[in-house]
Design a protein around this motif. Structure first.
Motif: not given
Length: 220
Positions: A12-29, A31-39
């Protein structure tokens, strides 16, 4: 440890980098509030956080080099047809490839030397054996003579004193000193390229995912 942006971040156009229904949200090591990049988020994060010495990812468009940059590791996307792709969830068969995420260029070269080769289930790799090289040996020679590198500055030349531009300039000077030819790409506009990519990805993804799941094209 290898959680990723679901469906190659193409759901989708609003998909979130590092997120999946299985693993949840991956976090940047870093800075935990920063984007980890995708995919290939989790693979890059696992290496950056020293949870693994090396990892694999897949890339169609920035899915390895993106998270590598966000997490400070080495990402390498091989030329399509050098590394097997069987069982890779497809997005576009003309761009999908498997690559490496490591702590050093030497590690990337070593891993590529193991991975490169033909795949009976992937016709794109038919010439892989003939194209293989001694990648670790190439890395040990710090000579970029004959290598031509294009450099894009999407944000323009930047303001005086911008540390990012200073770092880029320093890196380009080192590449030139090693023999590389640097070609600056002026007037870069990402929007037309994104539109053209979408024209390729939509039909390719529909056909590819249907084939991977064994679903008729008219049911996808």
């Amino acid at each position: 440890k290898a959680n990723l942006s679901e469906w190659a971040q193409f759901r989708g156009f609003r998909s979130l980098a590092g997120w999946s229904a299985i693993g949840g949200l991956t976090r940047n090591p870093y800075a935990l509030d920063r984007n980890p990049g995708g995919s290939s988020s989790g693979s890059a994060v696992a290496v950056a956080a020293s949870l693994a010495p090396a990892a694999l990812g897949t890339e169609t468009n920035s899915s390895i080099i993106g998270p590598a940059a966000f997490n400070g590791v080495v990402g390498y996307k091989p030329t399509l047809g050098l590394v097997p792709r069987t069982h890779v969830v497809p997005l576009s068969p003309v761009q999908d490839t498997v690559g490496t995420l490591t702590r050093s260029v030497a590690d990337a070269a070593l891993l590529l030397s193991i991975m490169a080769g033909p795949d009976a289930g992937d016709s794109a790799t038919a010439e892989a054996s003939a194209r293989r090289e001694d990648y670790p040996a190439r890395v040990r020679v710090a000579d970029l003579k004959g290598v031509r590198l294009g450099v894009v500055r999407p944000d323009g030349p930047g303001t005086p004193g911008d540390p990012r531009q200073a770092l880029l300039t320093q890196t380009l000077d080192r590449l030139r000193a090693a023999g590389a030819e640097i070609v600056e790409v002026p007037g870069y506009d990402e929007a037309p390229l994104r539109a053209m990519q979408l024209d390729i990805f939509v039909p390719d993804f529909k056909a590819g995912i249907g084939k991977a799941l064994g679903v008729p094209a008219n049911r996808v």
